[in-house]
Design a protein around this motif. Structure first.
Motif, PDB file in Angstrom:
ATOM      1  N   ALA A  57       0.843  -1.195   0.000  1.00 56.95           N
ATOM      2  CA  ALA A  57       0.000   0.000   0.000  1.00 56.95           C
ATOM      3  C   ALA A  57       0.875   1.240   0.000  1.00 56.95           C
ATOM      4  O   ALA A  57       1.941   1.269   0.622  1.00 56.95           O
ATOM      5  CB  ALA A  57      -0.931   0.009   1.215  1.00 56.95           C
ATOM      6  N   ASP A  58       0.430   2.247  -0.730  1.00 59.98           N
ATOM      7  CA  ASP A  58       1.094   3.555  -0.731  1.00 59.98           C
ATOM      8  C   ASP A  58       0.306   4.461   0.201  1.00 59.98           C
ATOM      9  O   ASP A  58      -0.787   4.916  -0.140  1.00 59.98           O
ATOM     10  CB  ASP A  58       1.134   4.108  -2.153  1.00 59.98           C
ATOM     11  N   TYR A  59       0.832   4.718   1.384  1.00 57.34           N
ATOM     12  CA  TYR A  59       0.091   5.439   2.423  1.00 57.34           C
ATOM     13  C   TYR A  59      -0.166   6.895   2.022  1.00 57.34           C
ATOM     14  O   TYR A  59       0.756   7.655   1.736  1.00 57.34           O
ATOM     15  CB  TYR A  59       0.865   5.404   3.740  1.00 57.34           C
ATOM     16  N   GLY A  60      -1.456   7.269   2.017  1.00 59.85           N
ATOM     17  CA  GLY A  60      -1.855   8.647   1.735  1.00 59.85           C
ATOM     18  C   GLY A  60      -1.410   9.134   0.372  1.00 59.85           C
ATOM     19  O   GLY A  60      -1.168  10.328   0.179  1.00 59.85           O
ATOM     20  N   GLY A  61      -1.329   8.230  -0.600  1.00 61.73           N
ATOM     21  CA  GLY A  61      -0.766   8.593  -1.897  1.00 61.73           C
ATOM     22  C   GLY A  61      -1.633   9.498  -2.751  1.00 61.73           C
ATOM     23  O   GLY A  61      -1.117  10.187  -3.626  1.00 61.73           O
ATOM     24  N   CYS A  62      -2.949   9.513  -2.525  1.00 61.78           N
ATOM     25  CA  CYS A  62      -3.836  10.360  -3.326  1.00 61.78           C
ATOM     26  C   CYS A  62      -3.723  11.813  -2.871  1.00 61.78           C
ATOM     27  O   CYS A  62      -3.976  12.122  -1.699  1.00 61.78           O
ATOM     28  CB  CYS A  62      -5.287   9.884  -3.217  1.00 61.78           C
ATOM     29  N   LYS A  63      -3.359  12.684  -3.779  1.00 62.70           N
ATOM     30  CA  LYS A  63      -3.149  14.094  -3.445  1.00 62.70           C
ATOM     31  C   LYS A  63      -4.446  14.818  -3.108  1.00 62.70           C
ATOM     32  O   LYS A  63      -4.447  15.810  -2.394  1.00 62.70           O
ATOM     33  CB  LYS A  63      -2.454  14.781  -4.623  1.00 62.70           C
ATOM     34  N   ASP A  86      -7.583  13.442  -1.628  1.00 62.85           N
ATOM     35  CA  ASP A  86      -8.257  13.117  -0.371  1.00 62.85           C
ATOM     36  C   ASP A  86      -7.380  12.345   0.607  1.00 62.85           C
ATOM     37  O   ASP A  86      -7.860  11.907   1.656  1.00 62.85           O
ATOM     38  CB  ASP A  86      -9.536  12.318  -0.647  1.00 62.85           C
ATOM     39  N   ARG A  87      -6.091  12.170   0.267  1.00 62.91           N
ATOM     40  CA  ARG A  87      -5.107  11.494   1.127  1.00 62.91           C
ATOM     41  C   ARG A  87      -5.457  10.036   1.417  1.00 62.91           C
ATOM     42  O   ARG A  87      -4.984   9.464   2.403  1.00 62.91           O
ATOM     43  CB  ARG A  87      -4.910  12.247   2.448  1.00 62.91           C
ATOM     44  N   LYS A  88      -6.258   9.431   0.565  1.00 58.55           N
ATOM     45  CA  LYS A  88      -6.512   8.003   0.710  1.00 58.55           C
ATOM     46  C   LYS A  88      -5.329   7.217   0.148  1.00 58.55           C
ATOM     47  O   LYS A  88      -4.626   7.690  -0.742  1.00 58.55           O
ATOM     48  CB  LYS A  88      -7.804   7.606  -0.016  1.00 58.55           C
ATOM     49  N   SER A  89      -5.134   6.023   0.683  1.00 57.89           N
ATOM     50  CA  SER A  89      -4.015   5.192   0.256  1.00 57.89           C
ATOM     51  C   SER A  89      -4.415   4.332  -0.944  1.00 57.89           C
ATOM     52  O   SER A  89      -5.596   4.148  -1.225  1.00 57.89           O
ATOM     53  CB  SER A  89      -3.564   4.293   1.408  1.00 57.89           C
ATOM     54  N   THR A  90      -3.428   3.812  -1.635  1.00 56.17           N
ATOM     55  CA  THR A  90      -3.658   2.936  -2.779  1.00 56.17           C
ATOM     56  C   THR A  90      -3.185   1.526  -2.449  1.00 56.17           C
ATOM     57  O   THR A  90      -2.045   1.330  -2.031  1.00 56.17           O
ATOM     58  CB  THR A  90      -2.909   3.438  -4.024  1.00 56.17           C
ATOM     59  N   SER A  91      -4.087   0.548  -2.618  1.00 59.63           N
ATOM     60  CA  SER A  91      -3.747  -0.855  -2.396  1.00 59.63           C
ATOM     61  C   SER A  91      -3.243  -1.464  -3.694  1.00 59.63           C
ATOM     62  O   SER A  91      -3.760  -1.177  -4.772  1.00 59.63           O
ATOM     63  CB  SER A  91      -4.965  -1.648  -1.924  1.00 59.63           C
ATOM     64  N   GLY A  92      -2.243  -2.332  -3.571  1.00 62.12           N
ATOM     65  CA  GLY A  92      -1.740  -3.071  -4.714  1.00 62.12           C
ATOM     66  C   GLY A  92      -1.461  -4.503  -4.317  1.00 62.12           C
ATOM     67  O   GLY A  92      -0.817  -4.749  -3.293  1.00 62.12           O
ATOM     68  N   THR A  93      -1.971  -5.456  -5.075  1.00 62.63           N
ATOM     69  CA  THR A  93      -1.719  -6.864  -4.782  1.00 62.63           C
ATOM     70  C   THR A  93      -1.468  -7.614  -6.077  1.00 62.63           C
ATOM     71  O   THR A  93      -1.914  -7.195  -7.155  1.00 62.63           O
ATOM     72  CB  THR A  93      -2.907  -7.541  -4.051  1.00 62.63           C
ATOM     73  N   CYS A  94      -0.767  -8.727  -5.993  1.00 63.07           N
ATOM     74  CA  CYS A  94      -0.603  -9.617  -7.142  1.00 63.07           C
ATOM     75  C   CYS A  94      -0.467 -11.044  -6.635  1.00 63.07           C
ATOM     76  O   CYS A  94       0.065 -11.279  -5.552  1.00 63.07           O
ATOM     77  CB  CYS A  94       0.595  -9.218  -7.999  1.00 63.07           C
ATOM     78  N   GLN A  95      -0.964 -11.978  -7.424  1.00 65.50           N
ATOM     79  CA  GLN A  95      -0.999 -13.382  -7.033  1.00 65.50           C
ATOM     80  C   GLN A  95      -0.272 -14.230  -8.083  1.00 65.50           C
ATOM     81  O   GLN A  95      -0.418 -13.986  -9.292  1.00 65.50           O
ATOM     82  CB  GLN A  95      -2.445 -13.864  -6.882  1.00 65.50           C
TER      83      GLN A  95
END
Length: 350
Positions: A202-208, A210-219
């Motif tokens: 996750a990129d903490y507070g990455g959205c300029k 609303d400061r929401k974070s971005t989740s990233g996953t891969c399987q």
């Protein structure tokens, strides 16, 4: 197709619980798999004779034509060889580059600059929203075989309601990257294992905005990438730990679905490791006691603890250099981006 399904059930096929368009028939050590998509049927087997028998069975019962070995499906180009399978969208990319007049532009080494921070740009110049949405739609379809552009496309897609010149510039940068890498695709070697494992970041507070974070996953199944995910979280996380914990929960849901799907194929993967680079988030999955780190996390995100206690999954630490999901959470510099792209299994066979 409903008539086909009833026919298959009478012929000894089983309809799977997870994917109701999937039918499987076991014949000793061999397996025949049939997948339906609208009025198209894809089938394959571990024994070529079973494929031949199935083709004769279907043509004898229904009016249908055999198109031969799968090489093109829903825009995906599939190259099957003796020891591997390669999937890309080279033809589709060239069509879209021509459509949007991006055939003769200067190529780029990455889909997005590592220093970019897109926002609403309310003072910026407006652009043709219809064109912008068409470009985004084309790119979203490309993410089916190009996980390397997943984050960039999803970020640009957030501004479809009121796109500005800065947003269009970012989208064109993605096309300039595709111009440089049209033949890139996913490589699936035959000798890979069937060990299911995943990466969560996750990129903490990455959205300029609303400061929401971005989740990233891969399987992965062995060293084969089979699923990937990049999405802005629905809530504002109050710490890096919470952002990573929420991302791990999303990853857990995906691998549990895959685990059940593999069971339909007769494969039991046991406990699935999810690799995370945040030790505090890993500790939260093992500690059932609520405290200051967890009291602001919604209950729905805590289901991961239950599956950790059942040994369905286990969170393992991985250092940031080997965190493959990093490519789905933020724009990266060229060296880092190329390294992760290679580790995901993206190759250019040409």
């Amino acid at each position: 197709m409903k008539g086909c399904q009833l026919f298959w059930l009478k012929k000894g096929f089983s309809k799977e619980n997870v994917d109701t368009t999937l039918f499987i028939k076991n014949d000793g050590k061999d397996i025949l798999v049939v997948q339906i998509y609208v009025d198209d049927i894809i089938f394959g087997s571990t024994n070529e004779l079973l494929c031949q028998d199935f083709a004769k069975l279907m043509q004898g019962e229904f009016e249908m034509s055999m198109m031969g070995e799968l090489s093109f499906f829903l825009g995906l180009q599939i190259k099957q060889r003796k020891d591997d399978i390669f999937i890309n969208q080279d033809k589709y990319i060239k069509e879209k580059l021509k459509k949007f007049g991006m055939e003769n532009v200067k190529p780029q080494a990455t889909p997005m600059s590592s220093s970019i921070k897109l926002d609403k740009d309310e003072e910026g110049k407006c652009v043709n929203s219809k064109l912008y949405r068409s470009m985004i739609g084309s790119l979203l379809y490309l993410t089916a075989s190009r996980p390397d552009i997943m984050f960039s496309v999803c970020l640009c897609a957030r501004f479809q309601a009121n796109p500005k010149e800065s947003h269009l510039k970012a989208v064109k940068r993605i096309f300039r990257y595709l111009l440089d890498t049209p033949s890139l695709g996913l490589w699936y070697p035959r000798d890979s294992t069937f060990d299911l494992h995943a990466y969560s970041d996750a990129d903490y507070g990455g959205c300029k905005i609303d400061r929401k974070s971005t989740s990233g996953t891969c399987q992965f199944l062995g060293n084969m990438l089979i699923s990937w995910f990049s999405k802005k979280q629905n809530i504002v996380a109050l710490s890096t730990t919470k952002a990573e914990y929420i991302s791990a929960g999303s990853c857990c849901a995906q691998v549990l679905w895959m685990k059940q799907q593999l069971l339909d194929y007769g494969i039991d993967v046991g406990t699935i490791p999810i690799k995370c680079d945040n030790t505090s988030a890993i500790c939260l999955t093992k500690n059932p006691i609520n405290h200051s780190r967890t009291k602001h996390i919604e209950i729905r995100h805590h289901f991961i603890r239950d599956h950790v206690s059942k040994d369905d999954i286990v969170l393992e630490y991985v250092d940031i250099l080997h965190q493959l999901a990093d490519i789905f959470t933020k724009p990266l510099d060229k060296e880092r981006f190329w390294t992760l792209r290679r580790d995901l299994g993206l190759m250019d066979l040409s």
